[in-house]
Enzyme design. Sequence first.
Site, PDB file in Angstrom:
ATOM      1  N   HIS A 138     104.700 108.206 135.894  1.00  0.00           N
ATOM      2  CA  HIS A 138     105.979 108.116 135.188  1.00  0.00           C
ATOM      3  C   HIS A 138     106.065 106.799 134.442  1.00  0.00           C
ATOM      4  O   HIS A 138     105.578 105.767 134.899  1.00  0.00           O
ATOM      5  CB  HIS A 138     107.158 108.259 136.158  1.00  0.00           C
ATOM      6  CG  HIS A 138     107.300 107.127 137.140  1.00  0.00           C
ATOM      7  ND1 HIS A 138     108.119 106.042 136.914  1.00  0.00           N
ATOM      8  CD2 HIS A 138     106.726 106.909 138.351  1.00  0.00           C
ATOM      9  CE1 HIS A 138     108.052 105.215 137.939  1.00  0.00           C
ATOM     10  NE2 HIS A 138     107.201 105.716 138.828  1.00  0.00           N
ATOM     11  N   CYS A 185     106.810 102.656 135.574  1.00  0.00           N
ATOM     12  CA  CYS A 185     106.287 102.557 136.932  1.00  0.00           C
ATOM     13  C   CYS A 185     106.104 101.092 137.328  1.00  0.00           C
ATOM     14  O   CYS A 185     105.355 100.351 136.686  1.00  0.00           O
ATOM     15  CB  CYS A 185     104.956 103.293 137.037  1.00  0.00           C
ATOM     16  SG  CYS A 185     104.197 103.239 138.682  1.00  0.00           S
ATOM     17  N   ASP A 201     108.139 106.426 143.893  1.00  0.00           N
ATOM     18  CA  ASP A 201     109.394 106.026 143.267  1.00  0.00           C
ATOM     19  C   ASP A 201     110.492 107.060 143.559  1.00  0.00           C
ATOM     20  O   ASP A 201     110.268 108.271 143.439  1.00  0.00           O
ATOM     21  CB  ASP A 201     109.177 105.897 141.751  1.00  0.00           C
ATOM     22  CG  ASP A 201     110.324 105.194 141.049  1.00  0.00           C
ATOM     23  OD1 ASP A 201     111.448 105.732 141.065  1.00  0.00           O
ATOM     24  OD2 ASP A 201     110.106 104.120 140.468  1.00  0.00           O
ATOM     25  N   ARG A 260     112.962 107.957 141.937  1.00  0.00           N
ATOM     26  CA  ARG A 260     113.549 108.625 140.766  1.00  0.00           C
ATOM     27  C   ARG A 260     112.753 109.834 140.293  1.00  0.00           C
ATOM     28  O   ARG A 260     113.140 110.469 139.301  1.00  0.00           O
ATOM     29  CB  ARG A 260     113.664 107.623 139.614  1.00  0.00           C
ATOM     30  CG  ARG A 260     114.517 106.402 139.921  1.00  0.00           C
ATOM     31  CD  ARG A 260     114.343 105.326 138.857  1.00  0.00           C
ATOM     32  NE  ARG A 260     112.978 104.771 138.880  1.00  0.00           N
ATOM     33  CZ  ARG A 260     112.515 103.910 137.980  1.00  0.00           C
ATOM     34  NH1 ARG A 260     113.305 103.511 136.987  1.00  0.00           N
ATOM     35  NH2 ARG A 260     111.284 103.448 138.071  1.00  0.00           N
ATOM     36  N   CYS A 298     104.215 109.532 142.292  1.00  0.00           N
ATOM     37  CA  CYS A 298     104.558 108.178 142.705  1.00  0.00           C
ATOM     38  C   CYS A 298     105.656 108.230 143.772  1.00  0.00           C
ATOM     39  O   CYS A 298     106.479 109.151 143.789  1.00  0.00           O
ATOM     40  CB  CYS A 298     105.039 107.378 141.497  1.00  0.00           C
ATOM     41  SG  CYS A 298     105.434 105.644 141.868  1.00  0.00           S
TER      42      CYS A 298
END
Length: 214
Positions: A103, A106, A49, A51, A47
Site C-alpha cells: 500500500h 507504507c 497496517d 488501514r 501489510c
Amino acid sequence: MCKDLKESFNKIIDGNKEWMEFVKNDTSGRFEQLAKGQNPEILWIGCADSRVPANELTGTKPGEVFVHRNIANVCVHSDMNMLSVLDYAVNVLKVKHIIVAGHYGCGGVAASLSSSQYGIIDNWLSHIKDVYRLHATEIDAINNQHEKENRLVELNVQEQVLNLCRTSIVQNAWKNQQPLAVHGMVINIGSGQLIDLNHTHTNNDSLTKVFKFD
C-alpha cells in the site's frame, strides 16, 4: 486497569456483542456453514497496517480470504511463519489466488529508505533495503521523496511475488497442474482502490534457471 484502558477495552467487548447479535439474526445460514470449516479461494499476504483490511478491500465475506500479514508484506524464504501459512493455503485449502498487497504510504517502506534506527524492526526492514539495492538506479533518479517511496512500494510487491514463485510450495503446485495464480497489487488508501500491477504468474516460466525446480 486505568480508566482510559478500560474504556478502550470495553469498546472491543461492546463491538463483539454487536457482532454476536448480527450473527444471531442472520438467516442466510452462512455462519453455521463457517462453523464447520473454511474453503477460501484467496490467500492474502498484506501489510500489518491497520488501514488495509483484506475483506473490506476485496468486498469478501468471512471465510472467503485466508490472511497473512506482516510489516510491509514481506515474503522471504527464511520466514517459517509465512511459509507455514503458504503451505497450508496451497496444499490443504487449495487456494486459487495468492495476492501480495502493498500500500502507498507504507511506513515500513519509508523507514527502509532512511538511515535512522527504529529497533528490532531494522533487521526486518533489511529485506526491503535489499529491494532498494536491486533497483537503486531507478529509485535514486526520482527526486520527490513521496514518489520515491511509492515506487519502492510497487517494486517491493513485485520482488515479494517473485520470492513466492521461487518457493518449492508454489512451484510444486504448478508442477502438479494445480490452478494457482500469484498476483502483485497495491492499495491506494485514500481512494480504496486495489491496483493490479500486472505482475501475475501462473507458472515458473519467467524465473531464471537457477530458481526453477525440476
